[in-house]
Design a protein around this motif. Structure first.
Motif, PDB file in Angstrom:
ATOM      1  N   VAL A 164       0.633  -1.360  -0.245  1.00  0.00           N
ATOM      2  CA  VAL A 164       0.451   0.181   0.451  1.00  0.00           C
ATOM      3  C   VAL A 164       0.635   1.751   0.029  1.00  0.00           C
ATOM      4  O   VAL A 164       1.343   1.667   1.102  1.00  0.00           O
ATOM      5  N   GLY A 165       1.064   2.319  -1.072  1.00  0.00           N
ATOM      6  CA  GLY A 165       1.573   3.495  -1.114  1.00  0.00           C
ATOM      7  C   GLY A 165       1.210   4.554  -0.010  1.00  0.00           C
ATOM      8  O   GLY A 165       0.308   4.436  -0.225  1.00  0.00           O
ATOM      9  N   THR A 166       2.080   5.537   0.032  1.00  0.00           N
ATOM     10  CA  THR A 166       1.983   6.368   0.441  1.00  0.00           C
ATOM     11  C   THR A 166       2.677   7.569  -0.250  1.00  0.00           C
ATOM     12  O   THR A 166       3.718   7.408  -1.082  1.00  0.00           O
ATOM     13  N   LEU A 167       2.497   8.517  -0.192  1.00  0.00           N
ATOM     14  CA  LEU A 167       2.121  10.087  -1.485  1.00  0.00           C
ATOM     15  C   LEU A 167       3.020  11.057  -0.691  1.00  0.00           C
ATOM     16  O   LEU A 167       2.716  10.687   0.817  1.00  0.00           O
ATOM     17  N   ALA A 168       4.065  11.749  -1.319  1.00  0.00           N
ATOM     18  CA  ALA A 168       5.031  12.641  -0.561  1.00  0.00           C
ATOM     19  C   ALA A 168       4.996  13.725  -1.638  1.00  0.00           C
ATOM     20  O   ALA A 168       5.311  13.495  -2.265  1.00  0.00           O
ATOM     21  N   LEU A 169       4.957  14.648  -0.400  1.00  0.00           N
ATOM     22  CA  LEU A 169       5.466  16.354  -1.459  1.00  0.00           C
ATOM     23  C   LEU A 169       6.456  16.156  -1.644  1.00  0.00           C
ATOM     24  O   LEU A 169       6.638  16.676   0.101  1.00  0.00           O
ATOM     25  N   VAL A 202       2.089  12.991   2.662  1.00  0.00           N
ATOM     26  CA  VAL A 202       0.661  13.309   2.857  1.00  0.00           C
ATOM     27  C   VAL A 202      -0.063  12.323   3.515  1.00  0.00           C
ATOM     28  O   VAL A 202      -0.076  11.443   3.052  1.00  0.00           O
ATOM     29  N   PRO A 203      -1.161  12.603   4.254  1.00  0.00           N
ATOM     30  CA  PRO A 203      -2.286  12.300   4.874  1.00  0.00           C
ATOM     31  C   PRO A 203      -3.178  11.133   4.179  1.00  0.00           C
ATOM     32  O   PRO A 203      -3.175  11.809   3.233  1.00  0.00           O
ATOM     33  N   ALA A 204      -3.342   9.812   4.340  1.00  0.00           N
ATOM     34  CA  ALA A 204      -4.116   9.061   4.057  1.00  0.00           C
ATOM     35  C   ALA A 204      -5.517   9.336   3.413  1.00  0.00           C
ATOM     36  O   ALA A 204      -6.059   8.724   2.299  1.00  0.00           O
ATOM     37  N   SER A 205      -5.778  10.119   4.235  1.00  0.00           N
ATOM     38  CA  SER A 205      -7.163  10.797   4.422  1.00  0.00           C
ATOM     39  C   SER A 205      -7.459  11.319   3.329  1.00  0.00           C
ATOM     40  O   SER A 205      -8.695  11.699   3.244  1.00  0.00           O
ATOM     41  N   LEU A 206      -6.493  12.144   2.299  1.00  0.00           N
ATOM     42  CA  LEU A 206      -6.319  13.071   1.288  1.00  0.00           C
ATOM     43  C   LEU A 206      -6.800  12.648   0.170  1.00  0.00           C
ATOM     44  O   LEU A 206      -6.783  13.136  -0.916  1.00  0.00           O
ATOM     45  N   HIS A 207      -6.558  11.590  -0.202  1.00  0.00           N
ATOM     46  CA  HIS A 207      -7.065  10.836  -1.935  1.00  0.00           C
ATOM     47  C   HIS A 207      -7.053   8.965  -1.623  1.00  0.00           C
ATOM     48  O   HIS A 207      -7.023   8.546   0.128  1.00  0.00           O
ATOM     49  N   ALA A 230      -4.082  10.728  -7.600  1.00  0.00           N
ATOM     50  CA  ALA A 230      -4.037  10.926  -6.135  1.00  0.00           C
ATOM     51  C   ALA A 230      -3.073  12.030  -5.855  1.00  0.00           C
ATOM     52  O   ALA A 230      -3.758  12.821  -4.850  1.00  0.00           O
ATOM     53  N   ALA A 231      -2.244  12.749  -6.418  1.00  0.00           N
ATOM     54  CA  ALA A 231      -1.641  13.825  -5.837  1.00  0.00           C
ATOM     55  C   ALA A 231      -3.048  15.616  -6.511  1.00  0.00           C
ATOM     56  O   ALA A 231      -3.637  16.270  -5.864  1.00  0.00           O
ATOM     57  N   THR A 232      -3.471  13.958  -7.731  1.00  0.00           N
ATOM     58  CA  THR A 232      -4.922  15.121  -8.286  1.00  0.00           C
ATOM     59  C   THR A 232      -6.223  15.688  -7.082  1.00  0.00           C
ATOM     60  O   THR A 232      -7.070  16.325  -7.291  1.00  0.00           O
ATOM     61  N   GLN A 233      -6.339  14.503  -6.785  1.00  0.00           N
ATOM     62  CA  GLN A 233      -7.152  14.087  -5.451  1.00  0.00           C
ATOM     63  C   GLN A 233      -6.889  14.781  -3.943  1.00  0.00           C
ATOM     64  O   GLN A 233      -7.864  15.530  -3.486  1.00  0.00           O
ATOM     65  N   VAL A 234      -4.907  15.191  -3.621  1.00  0.00           N
ATOM     66  CA  VAL A 234      -5.089  15.765  -2.701  1.00  0.00           C
ATOM     67  C   VAL A 234      -5.095  17.643  -3.379  1.00  0.00           C
ATOM     68  O   VAL A 234      -5.698  18.261  -2.663  1.00  0.00           O
ATOM     69  N   LEU A 235      -4.794  17.990  -4.163  1.00  0.00           N
ATOM     70  CA  LEU A 235      -4.809  19.392  -4.685  1.00  0.00           C
ATOM     71  C   LEU A 235      -6.836  19.882  -4.224  1.00  0.00           C
ATOM     72  O   LEU A 235      -7.044  20.938  -4.110  1.00  0.00           O
ATOM     73  N   ALA A 236      -7.366  18.417  -4.789  1.00  0.00           N
ATOM     74  CA  ALA A 236      -8.899  19.027  -4.990  1.00  0.00           C
ATOM     75  C   ALA A 236      -9.255  18.598  -3.199  1.00  0.00           C
ATOM     76  O   ALA A 236     -10.096  19.854  -3.293  1.00  0.00           O
ATOM     77  N   LYS A 237      -9.051  18.666  -2.214  1.00  0.00           N
ATOM     78  CA  LYS A 237      -9.019  17.535  -0.695  1.00  0.00           C
ATOM     79  C   LYS A 237      -8.788  19.271  -0.695  1.00  0.00           C
ATOM     80  O   LYS A 237      -9.576  20.076   0.633  1.00  0.00           O
TER      81      LYS A 237
END
Length: 251
Positions: free
Chosen positions: A103-108, A204-209, A144-151
């Motif tokens: 299960v991957g994790t996104l980072a800025l 990035v918190p998993a809740s954002l995507h 997932a990155a676009t989902q974060v920006l939308a959130k």
């Protein structure tokens, strides 16, 4: 005694010959974010099983198109769970072989120390020229990155600053080279020994995507290859799990 030693030597030689005869080569398509873990896993897998891995790294969406067009891949390690499921539904993969290997994790991330704060507020300040993301149409980490920006309500404000990499590897290169001040990458690309290996980052918190569940599946071309099955069995084992978690993934 000499006779007994000779018999043992012959038996040992027979075992080695048997292992060599059973050893196979397997063609594996691997999501770009999993490059470093896969390279770490490959050596022990080959030593343990005798099988040889032939790996290609890239964007999951591109691999899907290549598989549909007859590419010789026998196993797919995707960056999502939807692509392997789709291939299974379309009859391109072995039913029942699919499972989540990570299960991957996104980072800025920025290559500059101190540039990205621990809460990602740098995005809201909007004082940068370029924000790198992977192509959201072919790379799950880009989606997932676009989902974060939308959130965060930043899609419109930052839309004109986005630069897209073909996959997460190219996205990382945009940031590491300084062509983009920061970008959304896979944590596994910047994580080593339990900490960020360079620059500065916001995990990035998993809740954002949506969850980045990464599934593996045996493709039709690998259904009769024992090395394909051996690889998936190895990925489910403790040695692979240790490597996978060391790069910031969850299981």
């Amino acid at each position: 005694m000499r006779c007994r030693n000779f018999v043992a030597l012959v038996a040992g030689f027979a075992v080695c010959v048997g292992q060599a005869a059973m050893a196979e080569e397997v063609q594996v398509a691997v999501a770009a974010n999993f490059t470093a873990p896969m390279q770490a896993i490959a050596s022990d897998f080959e030593k343990t099983t005798g099988h040889k891995l032939v790996t290609a790294f890239g964007a999951t969406g591109q691999f899907y198109a290549q598989i549909k067009n007859g590419a010789p891949f026998e196993v797919l390690l995707a960056a999502d769970d939807s692509t392997p499921a789709k291939l299974e539904q379309e009859g391109e993969a072995v039913a029942g072989s699919r499972f989540t290997y990570a299960v991957g994790t996104l980072a800025l991330w920025s290559a500059k120390d101190g540039y990205v704060d621990a809460k990602g507020e740098v995005l809201k300040r909007n004082a940068f020229k370029h924000l790198a993301i992977a192509n959201p149409k072919t790379a799950p980490y880009g989606l997932a990155a676009t989902q974060v920006l939308a959130k965060l309500g930043l899609t419109q404000a930052l839309g004109g600053k986005l630069v897209e990499g073909q996959n997460i590897t190219q996205t990382h290169q945009f940031v590491s080279s300084g062509n983009a001040e920061l970008g959304f990458v896979a944590l596994s690309q910047i994580y080593k020994g339990g900490q960020i290996s360079s620059g500065s980052a916001w995990i990035v918190p998993a809740s954002l995507h949506e969850p980045i569940r990464q599934d593996a599946v045996i493709l039709n071309k690998g259904k009769d290859n024992p090395a394909a099955r051996a690889l998936l069995d190895y990925l489910k084992g403790p040695k692979a799990a240790e490597v996978i978690m060391s790069y910031g993934y969850e299981l």
